[in-house]
Scaffold this active site. Structure first.
Site, PDB file in Angstrom:
ATOM      1  N   TYR A 163      -9.139  -8.084   6.451  1.00  0.00           N
ATOM      2  CA  TYR A 163     -10.124  -7.434   5.588  1.00  0.00           C
ATOM      3  C   TYR A 163     -11.294  -8.381   5.374  1.00  0.00           C
ATOM      4  O   TYR A 163     -11.433  -9.385   6.072  1.00  0.00           O
ATOM      5  CB  TYR A 163      -9.444  -6.954   4.312  1.00  0.00           C
ATOM      6  N   THR A 178       0.840  -1.196   0.000  1.00  0.00           N
ATOM      7  CA  THR A 178       0.000   0.000   0.000  1.00  0.00           C
ATOM      8  C   THR A 178       0.875   1.246   0.000  1.00  0.00           C
ATOM      9  O   THR A 178       1.565   1.518   0.975  1.00  0.00           O
ATOM     10  CB  THR A 178      -0.918   0.007   1.235  1.00  0.00           C
TER      11      THR A 178
END
Length: 373
Positions: free
Chosen positions: A179, A24
Protein backbone atom coordinates in the site's frame (compact mmCIF):
# COMPACT_ATOMS: atom_id res chain seq x y z
CA UNK A 1 4.60 -18.87 30.30
CA UNK A 2 6.20 -15.88 28.60
CA UNK A 3 3.36 -15.23 26.15
CA UNK A 4 0.90 -14.70 28.99
CA UNK A 5 2.93 -12.20 30.99
CA UNK A 6 1.72 -8.56 30.86
CA UNK A 7 3.85 -6.08 28.97
CA UNK A 8 3.93 -2.30 28.74
CA UNK A 9 3.68 -1.11 25.16
CA UNK A 10 3.82 2.65 24.79
CA UNK A 11 1.63 4.11 27.51
CA UNK A 12 -0.61 1.07 27.99
CA UNK A 13 -0.17 -2.33 29.59
CA UNK A 14 -1.23 -5.40 27.62
CA UNK A 15 -2.53 -8.35 29.63
CA UNK A 16 -0.73 -10.84 27.37
CA UNK A 17 1.57 -10.88 24.33
CA UNK A 18 -0.76 -12.45 21.79
CA UNK A 19 -2.12 -9.78 19.48
CA UNK A 20 -4.90 -10.03 16.95
CA UNK A 21 -3.53 -8.86 13.61
CA UNK A 22 -5.45 -6.53 11.36
CA UNK A 23 -7.80 -8.60 9.19
CA UNK A 24 -9.83 -7.28 6.27
CA UNK A 25 -13.35 -8.62 6.84
CA UNK A 26 -15.50 -6.17 4.84
CA UNK A 27 -18.56 -5.77 7.02
CA UNK A 28 -18.76 -1.97 6.89
CA UNK A 29 -21.87 -0.47 5.32
CA UNK A 30 -20.95 2.31 2.88
CA UNK A 31 -17.62 2.61 4.76
CA UNK A 32 -19.39 2.95 8.16
CA UNK A 33 -18.73 0.42 10.96
CA UNK A 34 -21.77 -1.69 11.82
CA UNK A 35 -23.08 -3.06 15.13
CA UNK A 36 -22.11 -6.55 13.94
CA UNK A 37 -18.47 -5.43 13.91
CA UNK A 38 -18.73 -4.58 17.60
CA UNK A 39 -19.85 -8.13 18.32
CA UNK A 40 -16.95 -9.54 16.29
CA UNK A 41 -14.27 -7.53 18.06
CA UNK A 42 -15.75 -7.99 21.54
CA UNK A 43 -15.70 -11.77 20.97
CA UNK A 44 -11.91 -11.46 20.54
CA UNK A 45 -11.19 -9.04 23.40
CA UNK A 46 -9.06 -11.57 25.30
CA UNK A 47 -6.23 -10.71 22.90
CA UNK A 48 -3.48 -8.65 24.48
CA UNK A 49 -4.05 -6.10 21.73
CA UNK A 50 -6.52 -6.00 18.86
CA UNK A 51 -5.48 -4.18 15.68
CA UNK A 52 -8.60 -3.07 13.86
CA UNK A 53 -9.03 -3.98 10.22
CA UNK A 54 -7.30 -1.64 7.78
CA UNK A 55 -9.26 1.61 7.86
CA UNK A 56 -9.16 4.09 5.01
CA UNK A 57 -7.97 7.62 5.75
CA UNK A 58 -9.83 8.80 2.65
CA UNK A 59 -12.34 7.29 0.26
CA UNK A 60 -10.49 5.04 -2.21
CA UNK A 61 -11.36 2.38 -4.76
CA UNK A 62 -10.17 -0.64 -2.84
CA UNK A 63 -10.09 -4.17 -4.16
CA UNK A 64 -12.88 -5.03 -1.73
CA UNK A 65 -16.19 -3.28 -1.13
CA UNK A 66 -17.38 -2.68 2.44
CA UNK A 67 -14.01 -1.62 3.85
CA UNK A 68 -14.35 0.91 6.70
CA UNK A 69 -13.17 4.51 6.79
CA UNK A 70 -12.46 7.12 9.43
CA UNK A 71 -12.84 10.54 7.85
CA UNK A 72 -16.10 11.90 9.27
CA UNK A 73 -18.16 12.09 12.45
CA UNK A 74 -20.31 9.09 11.58
CA UNK A 75 -17.17 6.97 11.22
CA UNK A 76 -15.99 8.21 14.61
CA UNK A 77 -19.29 7.26 16.24
CA UNK A 78 -19.26 3.81 14.65
CA UNK A 79 -15.75 3.06 15.79
CA UNK A 80 -16.41 4.53 19.26
CA UNK A 81 -19.20 1.98 19.70
CA UNK A 82 -16.68 -0.77 18.91
CA UNK A 83 -13.82 0.49 21.09
CA UNK A 84 -16.24 1.02 24.00
CA UNK A 85 -17.33 -2.62 23.67
CA UNK A 86 -13.74 -3.91 23.57
CA UNK A 87 -12.79 -1.81 26.60
CA UNK A 88 -15.85 -2.98 28.54
CA UNK A 89 -14.73 -6.56 27.80
CA UNK A 90 -11.26 -5.81 29.21
CA UNK A 91 -9.44 -5.46 25.90
CA UNK A 92 -7.16 -2.92 24.24
CA UNK A 93 -7.51 -1.80 20.63
CA UNK A 94 -5.40 0.08 18.09
CA UNK A 95 -6.81 1.48 14.87
CA UNK A 96 -4.93 0.80 11.66
CA UNK A 97 -4.65 3.68 9.18
CA UNK A 98 -4.63 2.74 5.51
CA UNK A 99 -4.26 4.38 2.11
CA UNK A 100 -4.21 1.98 -0.84
CA UNK A 101 -2.30 4.20 -3.26
CA UNK A 102 -1.83 2.61 -6.68
CA UNK A 103 -3.86 -0.52 -5.93
CA UNK A 104 -7.16 1.32 -6.18
CA UNK A 105 -9.25 1.39 -9.33
CA UNK A 106 -10.99 4.36 -11.02
CA UNK A 107 -14.08 2.26 -11.82
CA UNK A 108 -14.63 1.19 -8.23
CA UNK A 109 -17.76 2.83 -6.76
CA UNK A 110 -15.76 4.25 -3.85
CA UNK A 111 -13.21 5.84 -6.17
CA UNK A 112 -15.94 7.41 -8.27
CA UNK A 113 -17.47 8.90 -5.13
CA UNK A 114 -14.06 10.20 -4.08
CA UNK A 115 -13.83 12.23 -7.28
CA UNK A 116 -10.04 12.01 -7.44
CA UNK A 117 -7.63 9.87 -9.47
CA UNK A 118 -5.88 6.76 -8.18
CA UNK A 119 -2.78 8.31 -6.61
CA UNK A 120 0.70 6.86 -6.05
CA UNK A 121 4.29 8.05 -5.58
CA UNK A 122 4.97 7.48 -9.28
CA UNK A 123 2.89 6.71 -12.37
CA UNK A 124 3.81 3.01 -12.31
CA UNK A 125 1.13 0.34 -12.18
CA UNK A 126 1.40 -2.76 -10.04
CA UNK A 127 1.26 -6.08 -11.82
CA UNK A 128 -1.69 -8.32 -11.12
CA UNK A 129 -4.86 -7.32 -9.30
CA UNK A 130 -8.39 -8.53 -9.78
CA UNK A 131 -11.28 -6.26 -8.88
CA UNK A 132 -14.02 -8.86 -8.53
CA UNK A 133 -16.75 -6.32 -7.79
CA UNK A 134 -16.11 -4.44 -11.06
CA UNK A 135 -17.46 -5.87 -14.36
CA UNK A 136 -14.75 -7.75 -16.22
CA UNK A 137 -12.58 -8.21 -13.12
CA UNK A 138 -9.99 -5.65 -14.28
CA UNK A 139 -6.41 -5.50 -12.98
CA UNK A 140 -4.39 -2.56 -11.70
CA UNK A 141 -4.18 0.68 -13.64
CA UNK A 142 -1.42 3.24 -14.09
CA UNK A 143 -1.87 5.72 -11.22
CA UNK A 144 -1.49 9.49 -11.18
CA UNK A 145 1.70 10.68 -9.49
CA UNK A 146 1.08 12.48 -6.23
CA UNK A 147 1.97 16.13 -6.70
CA UNK A 148 2.45 16.97 -3.02
CA UNK A 149 2.89 14.07 -0.54
CA UNK A 150 2.25 16.44 2.36
CA UNK A 151 -1.43 16.37 1.38
CA UNK A 152 -1.54 12.62 2.02
CA UNK A 153 0.41 13.03 5.27
CA UNK A 154 -2.22 15.49 6.47
CA UNK A 155 -4.92 12.92 5.68
CA UNK A 156 -3.16 10.44 7.96
CA UNK A 157 -2.96 13.03 10.73
CA UNK A 158 -6.64 13.93 10.39
CA UNK A 159 -7.50 10.24 10.54
CA UNK A 160 -5.39 9.89 13.70
CA UNK A 161 -7.30 12.78 15.27
CA UNK A 162 -10.54 10.98 14.43
CA UNK A 163 -9.17 7.70 15.80
CA UNK A 164 -8.36 9.46 19.06
CA UNK A 165 -11.95 10.71 19.28
CA UNK A 166 -13.16 7.19 18.53
CA UNK A 167 -11.45 5.85 21.63
CA UNK A 168 -8.63 3.79 20.14
CA UNK A 169 -5.73 3.15 22.53
CA UNK A 170 -3.27 3.87 19.75
CA UNK A 171 -2.88 3.63 16.00
CA UNK A 172 -0.80 1.51 13.67
CA UNK A 173 0.28 2.66 10.22
CA UNK A 174 -0.26 0.08 7.50
CA UNK A 175 3.22 0.12 6.04
CA UNK A 176 3.05 -3.41 4.65
CA UNK A 177 1.65 -5.38 1.72
CA UNK A 178 2.19 -2.90 -1.09
CA UNK A 179 0.00 0.00 0.00
CA UNK A 180 1.04 3.64 -0.13
CA UNK A 181 3.78 3.55 2.50
CA UNK A 182 5.31 0.47 0.87
CA UNK A 183 5.00 2.18 -2.50
CA UNK A 184 7.13 5.12 -1.32
CA UNK A 185 9.72 2.78 0.18
CA UNK A 186 10.15 0.50 -2.82
CA UNK A 187 12.44 1.72 -5.61
CA UNK A 188 10.40 -0.23 -8.17
CA UNK A 189 7.23 1.75 -7.42
CA UNK A 190 8.91 5.05 -6.51
CA UNK A 191 10.87 6.69 -9.34
CA UNK A 192 10.59 10.25 -8.03
CA UNK A 193 13.53 12.62 -8.41
CA UNK A 194 12.49 15.07 -5.68
CA UNK A 195 12.99 14.81 -1.89
CA UNK A 196 10.56 11.85 -1.76
CA UNK A 197 12.44 9.48 -4.05
CA UNK A 198 15.82 8.17 -5.16
CA UNK A 199 18.01 7.58 -2.13
CA UNK A 200 17.11 5.36 0.80
CA UNK A 201 16.72 8.45 2.96
CA UNK A 202 14.34 10.07 0.49
CA UNK A 203 12.22 6.96 -0.01
CA UNK A 204 11.94 6.54 3.76
CA UNK A 205 10.92 10.19 4.20
CA UNK A 206 7.20 9.59 3.64
CA UNK A 207 6.68 6.88 6.29
CA UNK A 208 8.83 8.78 8.78
CA UNK A 209 6.90 12.00 8.25
CA UNK A 210 3.59 10.14 8.62
CA UNK A 211 4.87 8.63 11.88
CA UNK A 212 5.84 12.08 13.14
CA UNK A 213 2.44 13.49 12.18
CA UNK A 214 0.37 10.82 13.91
CA UNK A 215 2.68 10.86 16.91
CA UNK A 216 1.63 14.48 17.44
CA UNK A 217 -1.84 13.07 18.10
CA UNK A 218 -1.17 9.81 19.99
CA UNK A 219 2.25 10.38 21.51
CA UNK A 220 4.09 7.10 22.07
CA UNK A 221 1.04 4.99 21.29
CA UNK A 222 1.91 4.65 17.62
CA UNK A 223 3.12 1.59 15.72
CA UNK A 224 3.96 0.58 12.18
CA UNK A 225 3.47 -2.69 10.33
CA UNK A 226 6.16 -3.57 7.78
CA UNK A 227 6.66 -6.49 5.39
CA UNK A 228 10.31 -6.25 4.26
CA UNK A 229 10.17 -9.51 2.31
CA UNK A 230 7.58 -7.97 -0.02
CA UNK A 231 5.86 -10.02 -2.70
CA UNK A 232 2.25 -9.03 -2.15
CA UNK A 233 0.89 -6.32 -4.49
CA UNK A 234 4.07 -6.40 -6.60
CA UNK A 235 6.50 -5.29 -3.90
CA UNK A 236 10.14 -6.30 -3.55
CA UNK A 237 13.64 -5.00 -4.20
CA UNK A 238 17.00 -6.77 -4.57
CA UNK A 239 18.24 -8.12 -1.24
CA UNK A 240 20.92 -5.54 -0.46
CA UNK A 241 18.64 -2.65 -1.36
CA UNK A 242 15.92 -4.20 0.82
CA UNK A 243 18.33 -4.52 3.75
CA UNK A 244 19.59 -0.96 3.33
CA UNK A 245 16.09 0.49 3.02
CA UNK A 246 14.43 -1.26 5.93
CA UNK A 247 17.39 -1.08 8.31
CA UNK A 248 17.47 2.69 7.80
CA UNK A 249 13.71 3.10 8.14
CA UNK A 250 13.47 0.92 11.25
CA UNK A 251 16.46 2.61 12.87
CA UNK A 252 15.06 6.09 12.26
CA UNK A 253 11.51 5.15 13.27
CA UNK A 254 12.83 3.61 16.48
CA UNK A 255 14.39 6.97 17.39
CA UNK A 256 10.89 8.50 17.35
CA UNK A 257 9.99 6.57 20.53
CA UNK A 258 7.06 4.67 19.04
CA UNK A 259 5.30 1.81 20.82
CA UNK A 260 6.15 -1.14 18.62
CA UNK A 261 7.01 -2.58 15.24
CA UNK A 262 5.02 -5.41 13.72
CA UNK A 263 7.28 -7.21 11.27
CA UNK A 264 5.70 -9.60 8.79
CA UNK A 265 8.12 -12.35 7.84
CA UNK A 266 8.16 -14.19 4.53
CA UNK A 267 5.13 -16.39 3.98
CA UNK A 268 4.84 -18.40 0.79
CA UNK A 269 1.05 -18.02 0.65
CA UNK A 270 1.44 -14.26 0.19
CA UNK A 271 4.16 -14.47 -2.43
CA UNK A 272 3.23 -13.85 -6.05
CA UNK A 273 4.73 -15.24 -9.24
CA UNK A 274 5.33 -12.99 -12.26
CA UNK A 275 6.89 -14.29 -15.46
CA UNK A 276 7.76 -17.54 -13.71
CA UNK A 277 9.63 -15.83 -10.85
CA UNK A 278 8.44 -15.38 -7.26
CA UNK A 279 8.24 -11.71 -6.36
CA UNK A 280 9.28 -11.72 -2.70
CA UNK A 281 12.79 -11.03 -1.42
CA UNK A 282 13.22 -13.95 0.94
CA UNK A 283 15.41 -13.27 3.97
CA UNK A 284 15.38 -13.70 7.74
CA UNK A 285 13.40 -10.72 9.04
CA UNK A 286 14.37 -11.14 12.69
CA UNK A 287 18.07 -11.63 12.05
CA UNK A 288 18.16 -8.72 9.62
CA UNK A 289 16.31 -6.02 11.55
CA UNK A 290 16.16 -6.94 15.25
CA UNK A 291 19.49 -5.18 15.97
CA UNK A 292 18.03 -1.83 14.81
CA UNK A 293 15.16 -1.86 17.33
CA UNK A 294 16.54 -0.48 20.59
CA UNK A 295 13.58 1.36 22.13
CA UNK A 296 10.30 0.06 20.71
CA UNK A 297 8.79 -3.38 21.30
CA UNK A 298 8.89 -5.96 18.50
CA UNK A 299 6.02 -8.24 17.49
CA UNK A 300 6.33 -10.92 14.81
CA UNK A 301 3.61 -11.90 12.34
CA UNK A 302 3.04 -14.53 9.60
CA UNK A 303 2.24 -18.12 10.54
CA UNK A 304 3.67 -17.78 14.05
CA UNK A 305 2.21 -20.46 16.32
CA UNK A 306 1.80 -19.92 20.08
CA UNK A 307 4.49 -22.56 20.63
CA UNK A 308 6.99 -20.77 18.42
CA UNK A 309 6.00 -17.43 19.91
CA UNK A 310 6.57 -18.78 23.43
CA UNK A 311 10.05 -19.90 22.49
CA UNK A 312 10.95 -16.62 20.77
CA UNK A 313 9.64 -14.46 23.62
CA UNK A 314 11.36 -16.63 26.22
CA UNK A 315 14.63 -16.27 24.31
CA UNK A 316 14.27 -12.48 24.23
CA UNK A 317 14.18 -12.35 20.43
CA UNK A 318 10.74 -10.73 20.27
CA UNK A 319 8.27 -9.18 22.72
CA UNK A 320 5.11 -10.78 21.39
CA UNK A 321 3.29 -12.17 18.37
CA UNK A 322 0.40 -11.26 16.14
CA UNK A 323 -1.91 -13.99 14.90
CA UNK A 324 -4.02 -13.41 11.81
CA UNK A 325 -5.98 -16.15 10.09
CA UNK A 326 -6.63 -18.20 13.22
CA UNK A 327 -8.34 -15.16 14.72
CA UNK A 328 -10.86 -15.24 11.90
CA UNK A 329 -12.00 -18.73 12.83
CA UNK A 330 -11.33 -18.73 16.58
CA UNK A 331 -12.58 -15.92 18.83
CA UNK A 332 -10.77 -17.58 21.76
CA UNK A 333 -7.21 -17.80 20.43
CA UNK A 334 -5.67 -16.79 23.77
CA UNK A 335 -7.71 -19.30 25.76
CA UNK A 336 -6.94 -22.12 23.31
CA UNK A 337 -3.23 -21.29 23.44
CA UNK A 338 -3.27 -21.17 27.25
CA UNK A 339 -5.06 -24.50 27.63
CA UNK A 340 -3.38 -26.31 24.73
CA UNK A 341 -6.56 -26.61 22.68
CA UNK A 342 -6.24 -27.04 18.91
CA UNK A 343 -7.27 -24.42 16.36
CA UNK A 344 -9.75 -26.77 14.76
CA UNK A 345 -12.65 -24.61 13.59
CA UNK A 346 -13.11 -25.10 9.85
CA UNK A 347 -12.81 -21.86 7.85
CA UNK A 348 -15.99 -20.82 6.08
CA UNK A 349 -14.08 -19.74 2.97
CA UNK A 350 -17.07 -18.50 0.90
CA UNK A 351 -18.07 -16.13 3.70
CA UNK A 352 -14.70 -14.80 4.84
CA UNK A 353 -15.53 -11.58 3.06
CA UNK A 354 -18.84 -10.19 1.93
CA UNK A 355 -19.92 -10.71 -1.66
CA UNK A 356 -23.08 -10.72 -3.72
CA UNK A 357 -24.11 -14.16 -2.46
CA UNK A 358 -23.79 -13.28 1.25
CA UNK A 359 -27.06 -12.09 2.75
CA UNK A 360 -26.35 -12.75 6.44
CA UNK A 361 -23.10 -10.97 7.22
CA UNK A 362 -22.73 -12.81 10.53
CA UNK A 363 -22.09 -16.03 8.60
CA UNK A 364 -18.39 -16.86 8.63
CA UNK A 365 -17.84 -13.84 10.86
CA UNK A 366 -19.33 -14.05 14.35
CA UNK A 367 -20.59 -17.65 14.29
CA UNK A 368 -17.37 -19.58 15.04
CA UNK A 369 -17.62 -21.57 18.33
CA UNK A 370 -15.37 -21.31 21.32
CA UNK A 371 -13.69 -24.42 22.70
CA UNK A 372 -14.81 -26.20 25.86
CA UNK A 373 -12.52 -25.58 28.84
Amino acid sequence: MALFKPIQVGNIVLKNRIGMASLTRNRAQNTYPMELMREYYVQRASAGLIIAEATLVTRQGTEWPHAPGIWDEKHIAGWKNITDGVHEAGGKMYGQLWHVGRVGHPDAPEQKLAGVPVYAPSAISARGGKFRHIPGNPGYVTPTEIDDPWIIIRLFKEAAINAKKAGFDGIQLHGANGYIISQFLDSNSNKRTDQWGGSVENRARFPLEVLKAVREVFGRDVAIKLSPAGGYNDMGMPLQETLDTFSYLISEADKLDIAFFELVRYAKQYDVEYDGVLRATQHDILESYRPYIKNAKLFLNAAVTPEEGEALVSAGKIDGIFIGFNYITHPDVVERALHGKPFDNVPDIPHLQTNATVTDWSTGYTDYPRAQY
